[in-house]
Design a protein around this motif. Structure first.
Motif, PDB file in Angstrom:
ATOM      1  N   ALA A  20       0.831  -1.208   0.000  1.00  0.00           N
ATOM      2  CA  ALA A  20       0.000   0.000   0.000  1.00  0.00           C
ATOM      3  C   ALA A  20       0.862   1.254   0.000  1.00  0.00           C
ATOM      4  O   ALA A  20       0.544   2.242  -0.679  1.00  0.00           O
ATOM      5  CB  ALA A  20      -0.926  -0.014   1.214  1.00  0.00           C
ATOM      6  N   ILE A  21       1.957   1.225   0.746  1.00  0.00           N
ATOM      7  CA  ILE A  21       2.864   2.377   0.797  1.00  0.00           C
ATOM      8  C   ILE A  21       3.526   2.588  -0.561  1.00  0.00           C
ATOM      9  O   ILE A  21       3.703   3.724  -1.016  1.00  0.00           O
ATOM     10  CB  ILE A  21       3.917   2.178   1.906  1.00  0.00           C
ATOM     11  CG1 ILE A  21       3.266   2.432   3.275  1.00  0.00           C
ATOM     12  CG2 ILE A  21       5.129   3.088   1.705  1.00  0.00           C
ATOM     13  CD1 ILE A  21       4.164   2.160   4.440  1.00  0.00           C
ATOM     14  N   TRP A  22       3.873   1.487  -1.254  1.00  0.00           N
ATOM     15  CA  TRP A  22       4.473   1.594  -2.589  1.00  0.00           C
ATOM     16  C   TRP A  22       3.503   2.298  -3.552  1.00  0.00           C
ATOM     17  O   TRP A  22       3.862   3.288  -4.194  1.00  0.00           O
ATOM     18  CB  TRP A  22       4.817   0.197  -3.098  1.00  0.00           C
ATOM     19  CG  TRP A  22       5.240   0.165  -4.541  1.00  0.00           C
ATOM     20  CD1 TRP A  22       4.444   0.328  -5.643  1.00  0.00           C
ATOM     21  CD2 TRP A  22       6.568  -0.036  -5.052  1.00  0.00           C
ATOM     22  NE1 TRP A  22       5.179   0.215  -6.799  1.00  0.00           N
ATOM     23  CE2 TRP A  22       6.483   0.005  -6.474  1.00  0.00           C
ATOM     24  CE3 TRP A  22       7.800  -0.261  -4.452  1.00  0.00           C
ATOM     25  CZ2 TRP A  22       7.597  -0.163  -7.293  1.00  0.00           C
ATOM     26  CZ3 TRP A  22       8.914  -0.439  -5.280  1.00  0.00           C
ATOM     27  CH2 TRP A  22       8.809  -0.381  -6.668  1.00  0.00           C
ATOM     28  N   VAL A  23       2.280   1.783  -3.633  1.00  0.00           N
ATOM     29  CA  VAL A  23       1.302   2.334  -4.575  1.00  0.00           C
ATOM     30  C   VAL A  23       0.917   3.761  -4.200  1.00  0.00           C
ATOM     31  O   VAL A  23       0.925   4.671  -5.042  1.00  0.00           O
ATOM     32  CB  VAL A  23       0.049   1.436  -4.633  1.00  0.00           C
ATOM     33  CG1 VAL A  23      -1.026   2.062  -5.518  1.00  0.00           C
ATOM     34  CG2 VAL A  23       0.412   0.044  -5.148  1.00  0.00           C
ATOM     35  N   ALA A  24       0.581   3.975  -2.926  1.00  0.00           N
ATOM     36  CA  ALA A  24       0.173   5.309  -2.487  1.00  0.00           C
ATOM     37  C   ALA A  24       1.324   6.292  -2.589  1.00  0.00           C
ATOM     38  O   ALA A  24       1.114   7.473  -2.901  1.00  0.00           O
ATOM     39  CB  ALA A  24      -0.346   5.249  -1.053  1.00  0.00           C
ATOM     40  N   GLY A  25       2.554   5.835  -2.341  1.00  0.00           N
ATOM     41  CA  GLY A  25       3.710   6.720  -2.428  1.00  0.00           C
ATOM     42  C   GLY A  25       3.942   7.228  -3.834  1.00  0.00           C
ATOM     43  O   GLY A  25       4.286   8.400  -4.040  1.00  0.00           O
ATOM     44  N   VAL A  26       3.745   6.353  -4.821  1.00  0.00           N
ATOM     45  CA  VAL A  26       3.876   6.779  -6.223  1.00  0.00           C
ATOM     46  C   VAL A  26       2.799   7.801  -6.565  1.00  0.00           C
ATOM     47  O   VAL A  26       3.057   8.809  -7.233  1.00  0.00           O
ATOM     48  CB  VAL A  26       3.810   5.560  -7.156  1.00  0.00           C
ATOM     49  CG1 VAL A  26       3.774   6.007  -8.617  1.00  0.00           C
ATOM     50  CG2 VAL A  26       5.007   4.639  -6.915  1.00  0.00           C
ATOM     51  N   LYS A  27       1.554   7.552  -6.101  1.00  0.00           N
ATOM     52  CA  LYS A  27       0.459   8.508  -6.337  1.00  0.00           C
ATOM     53  C   LYS A  27       0.758   9.851  -5.679  1.00  0.00           C
ATOM     54  O   LYS A  27       0.498  10.916  -6.251  1.00  0.00           O
ATOM     55  CB  LYS A  27      -0.852   7.935  -5.786  1.00  0.00           C
ATOM     56  CG  LYS A  27      -1.376   6.713  -6.515  1.00  0.00           C
ATOM     57  CD  LYS A  27      -1.842   7.051  -7.910  1.00  0.00           C
ATOM     58  CE  LYS A  27      -2.462   5.843  -8.594  1.00  0.00           C
ATOM     59  NZ  LYS A  27      -2.882   6.153  -9.993  1.00  0.00           N
ATOM     60  N   LEU A  28       1.305   9.797  -4.466  1.00  0.00           N
ATOM     61  CA  LEU A  28       1.661  11.031  -3.764  1.00  0.00           C
ATOM     62  C   LEU A  28       2.693  11.826  -4.545  1.00  0.00           C
ATOM     63  O   LEU A  28       2.583  13.047  -4.694  1.00  0.00           O
ATOM     64  CB  LEU A  28       2.208  10.701  -2.370  1.00  0.00           C
ATOM     65  CG  LEU A  28       1.209  10.528  -1.239  1.00  0.00           C
ATOM     66  CD1 LEU A  28       1.920  10.033   0.009  1.00  0.00           C
ATOM     67  CD2 LEU A  28       0.482  11.832  -0.949  1.00  0.00           C
ATOM     68  N   SER A  29       3.716  11.130  -5.032  1.00  0.00           N
ATOM     69  CA  SER A  29       4.774  11.812  -5.780  1.00  0.00           C
ATOM     70  C   SER A  29       4.224  12.457  -7.045  1.00  0.00           C
ATOM     71  O   SER A  29       4.518  13.621  -7.344  1.00  0.00           O
ATOM     72  CB  SER A  29       5.884  10.815  -6.126  1.00  0.00           C
ATOM     73  OG  SER A  29       6.890  11.445  -6.891  1.00  0.00           O
TER      74      SER A  29
END
Length: 358
Positions: A20-29
């Motif tokens: 979840a952190i991987w996917v959400a982190g990319v969206k955040l960036s």
């Protein structure tokens, strides 16, 4: 709830939270790039602060959760260990992200990046100094060491913003010859243009940003609690787990976005994002102090100071690489990246020795 679970359910939760952190982190960036461009923040102070907070939301969640549970060992280990792991991301970018046969630091060499790396060293030096202060030196849940780190970071970010506008050198941008042809951050503009072409509005980008931020914060808490349970069940110290497995899981978004930047030829941005995140992480000592009500740095273990020294060493190697710009590649990476990889491996061996001796 987490204490009652066995090892395998904890591992499952840990992996789900990391994903979840991987996917959400990319969206955040991506949404941070869009919002920074459309709101005119760019390389300004507000844009840099927004990016630093967005890319470090997993660490913010973990530190806040650990501090609330009075598990300061995990908080400190994640902060200082996270700097080492995120610096190691540059090795992966050098080895797997370069489109051309030249080391990352050769193509990214810039005085602005040197200033950013020096800011990382500065905040880490103050953190090491703070470990020697008495634990009673705290007022209104604020310690002078953590406050000074935050102030140095703010001043450093302001100086970097000034440097991005020009430096009193022959090349006012402070770039070495034969570096990337396009200015730093051109891939962010490309992200915004691609979003506009797909009809993504500013409101939609802001909503995605908020949802991704909430997912990251929740996943970060789950990651910390599940990781704490895993470390306890396998007999691993919280400091060692926080500095290795936990820090690696929270560095996944930086790896993904860094590979995107290098493959787009935005080499300076790739290094800048890593240095920027590393400089911000020690600011979280102020957050941990406010939440726990204790002076965090004076409670640091020998292993914590050791990790800070390792992070300074790894950053210094890349600073030398940015200045001397070695062109030779060994094992598919620059000499500086190979040195960082070797130093990190030796550093982890030393950390194991410290924890076993303790």
């Amino acid at each position: 709830m987490f204490q009652s679970l066995s090892l395998w359910p904890l591992l499952g939760l840990f992996l789900i939270a990391a994903g979840a952190i991987w996917v959400a982190g990319v969206k955040l960036s991506n949404t941070t790039d869009i919002l920074s461009q459309r709101l005119g923040l760019g390389q300004a102070l507000g844009g840099v602060i927004l990016l630093a907070i967005a890319t470090n939301l997993p660490e913010i969640a973990i530190v806040a959760s650990a501090a609330a549970a009075d598990d300061l060992g995990v908080a400190v280990g994640n902060i200082l260990g996270g700097i080492g792991i995120q610096t190691l991301v540059l090795v992966a970018l050098d080895a797997f992200g370069m489109k051309e046969r030249a080391p990352l630091t050769y193509r990214a060499a810039s005085l602005t990046l040197v200033i950013e790396g020096l800011l990382v060293v500065a905040v880490l030096v103050v953190a090491v100094m703070g470990t020697q202060l008495p634990g009673s030196l705290i007022y209104a849940r604020i310690g002078p060491d953590a406050l000074l780190i935050a102030l140095i970071w703010i001043v450093g970010v302001w100086m970097i913003g000034r440097a991005n506008k020009g430096l009193p050198w022959h090349d006012d941008a402070g770039d070495a010859p034969d570096t990337q042809p396009h200015p730093k951050g051109h891939s962010r503009a490309g992200t915004e243009q691609a979003a506009s072409a797909r009809g993504i509005s500013t409101t939609r980008a802001a909503i995605v940003f908020l949802v991704a931020a909430i997912v990251t914060l929740v996943a970060g808490v789950v990651l910390e609690r599940a990781g704490d349970g895993i470390a306890e069940q396998i007999g691993m110290s919280g400091v060692l787990f926080g500095a290795t497995v936990l820090a690696a899981a929270t560095s996944l978004p930086e790896l993904s976005t860094g590979l995107t930047a290098t493959r787009s030829g935005d080499y300076q941005l790739a290094i800048s994002d890593i240095f920027g995140g590393n400089a911000f992480l020690p600011v979280l000592f102020l957050l941990a102090t406010l939440i726990s009500g204790h002076a965090v740095l004076p409670q640091a273990q020998h292993s914590d100071i050791y990790l800070a020294g390792l992070a300074i060493l790894l950053t210094s190697v890349y600073l030398a690489g940015l200045i001397f710009r070695p062109r030779r590649r060994v094992l598919g990476m620059g000499i500086d990246s190979l040195a960082v990889l070797v130093f990190y491996a030796l550093g982890m061996a030393g950390l194991f020795a410290i924890t076993l001796a303790g």
